[in-house]
Design a protein around this motif. Structure first.
Motif, mmCIF file in Angstrom:
data_model
loop_
_atom_site.group_PDB
_atom_site.id
_atom_site.type_symbol
_atom_site.label_atom_id
_atom_site.label_comp_id
_atom_site.label_asym_id
_atom_site.label_seq_id
_atom_site.Cartn_x
_atom_site.Cartn_y
_atom_site.Cartn_z
ATOM 1 N N UNK A 234 0.833 -1.209 0.000
ATOM 2 C CA UNK A 234 0.000 0.000 0.000
ATOM 3 C C UNK A 234 0.863 1.254 0.000
ATOM 4 N N UNK A 235 1.843 1.294 -0.912
ATOM 5 C CA UNK A 235 2.756 2.440 -0.993
ATOM 6 C C UNK A 235 2.352 3.373 -2.122
ATOM 7 N N UNK A 236 2.574 4.657 -1.894
ATOM 8 C CA UNK A 236 2.338 5.677 -2.915
ATOM 9 C C UNK A 236 3.506 6.648 -2.864
ATOM 10 N N UNK A 237 4.002 7.062 -4.023
ATOM 11 C CA UNK A 237 5.157 7.958 -4.088
ATOM 12 C C UNK A 237 4.793 9.259 -4.778
ATOM 13 N N UNK A 238 5.206 10.373 -4.160
ATOM 14 C CA UNK A 238 5.102 11.696 -4.774
ATOM 15 C C UNK A 238 6.524 12.209 -4.960
ATOM 16 N N UNK A 239 6.938 12.386 -6.212
ATOM 17 C CA UNK A 239 8.295 12.841 -6.518
ATOM 18 C C UNK A 239 8.242 14.316 -6.899
ATOM 19 N N UNK A 240 8.907 15.145 -6.109
ATOM 20 C CA UNK A 240 8.867 16.585 -6.312
ATOM 21 C C UNK A 240 10.179 17.089 -6.892
#
Length: 264
Positions: A234-240
């Protein structure tokens, strides 16, 4: 002196969040960030040891995960907190993940901003594990010139990124900062994780884990976290488009633009 884990409470919402700042910061770094989480949360922001008003009885003894879990457990019982989410930046992830590992059934959600402790940092390991290197770092507290020349040589030979050099120079430019570097690096060296076991623990429910990473972060490179992230159900990644130092402010701005991602 008695061990004391200092915290500050922000907000009055029904959802509880425990927040752990990064190296060289304090609980106050979350003050404006809390507003981006929305009105539905109560945030307990902690000072890490060797930072702010948190104190260890034995300041020079390594902090163990067992002892840290005991201290955080005492806090949860004193505040009558049953369920909570975790929010951590950089070094603070070592504290957050220790708690997630110990009481996973109480953790609702985890937000990790450029988390430390999930990939082997070569320079960190070099400075903290061999006893002779800990001695070198300890002497650098009093006389930093030699280690700064050493870092400059590594940079000239293109063995160390220029951004890391500037980060190191900033952290070594006063005796107080150098002592904090030494105590933090050596004091937290036992806060490590078996990543396969940690993933299995987080996958049991599964616990939602959101990673906020900086594309230009040289301190915690996002590429080194991909294996662990892929192992989570249940992982989610936000790359900024950001580096390391100010990443929490970039994340706060991102959440204001995307209120649907708030914890509340």
């Amino acid at each position: 002196m008695k061990t004391h884990l200092h915290f500050q409470k922000y907000g009055t919402g029904p959802r509880v969040v425990l927040a752990f700042h990064g190296y060289g910061q304090g609980e106050g770094h979350w003050r404006t960030f809390v507003q981006a989480l929305g009105p539905g949360v109560t945030v307990y922001a902690f000072d890490l040891f060797y930072h702010g008003r948190s104190k260890l009885t034995k300041a020079d003894a390594p902090l163990t995960k067992k002892r840290l879990a005991e201290l955080l457990g005492e806090f949860l019982r004193a505040q009558t907190i049953e369920k909570f989410s975790l929010l951590a930046f950089s070094m603070g992830a070592k504290f957050a993940l220790t708690l997630a590992e110990q009481v996973p059934e109480q953790v609702e959600q985890i937000w990790l901003i450029a988390p430390d402790g999930l990939q082997r940092q070569f320079w960190y390991a070099l400075a903290t594990y061999p006893p002779w290197m800990r001695g070198v770092l300890g002497r650098a507290v009093l006389r930093p010139q030699r280690i700064l020349r050493f870092l400059d040589t590594l940079h000239q030979r293109r063995l160390l990124d220029a951004n890391l050099i500037r980060f190191a120079q900033w952290q070594l430019d006063s005796r107080e900062k150098r002592l904090r570097v030494y105590r933090s690096w050596t004091g937290f060296r036992r806060l490590t994780f078996d990543l396969s076991k940690l993933a299995a623990t987080l996958n049991r429910q599964p616990t939602p884990v959101t990673f906020f990473l900086g594309r230009h972060d040289r301190v915690i490179p996002h590429a080194g976290l991909q294996g662990f992230i892929a192992s989570l159900r249940a992982a989610h990644t936000v790359l900024l488009e950001a580096g390391h130092a100010g990443l929490i402010y970039d994340v706060a701005a991102y959440l204001r633009r995307h209120p649907e991602l708030r914890l509340a």
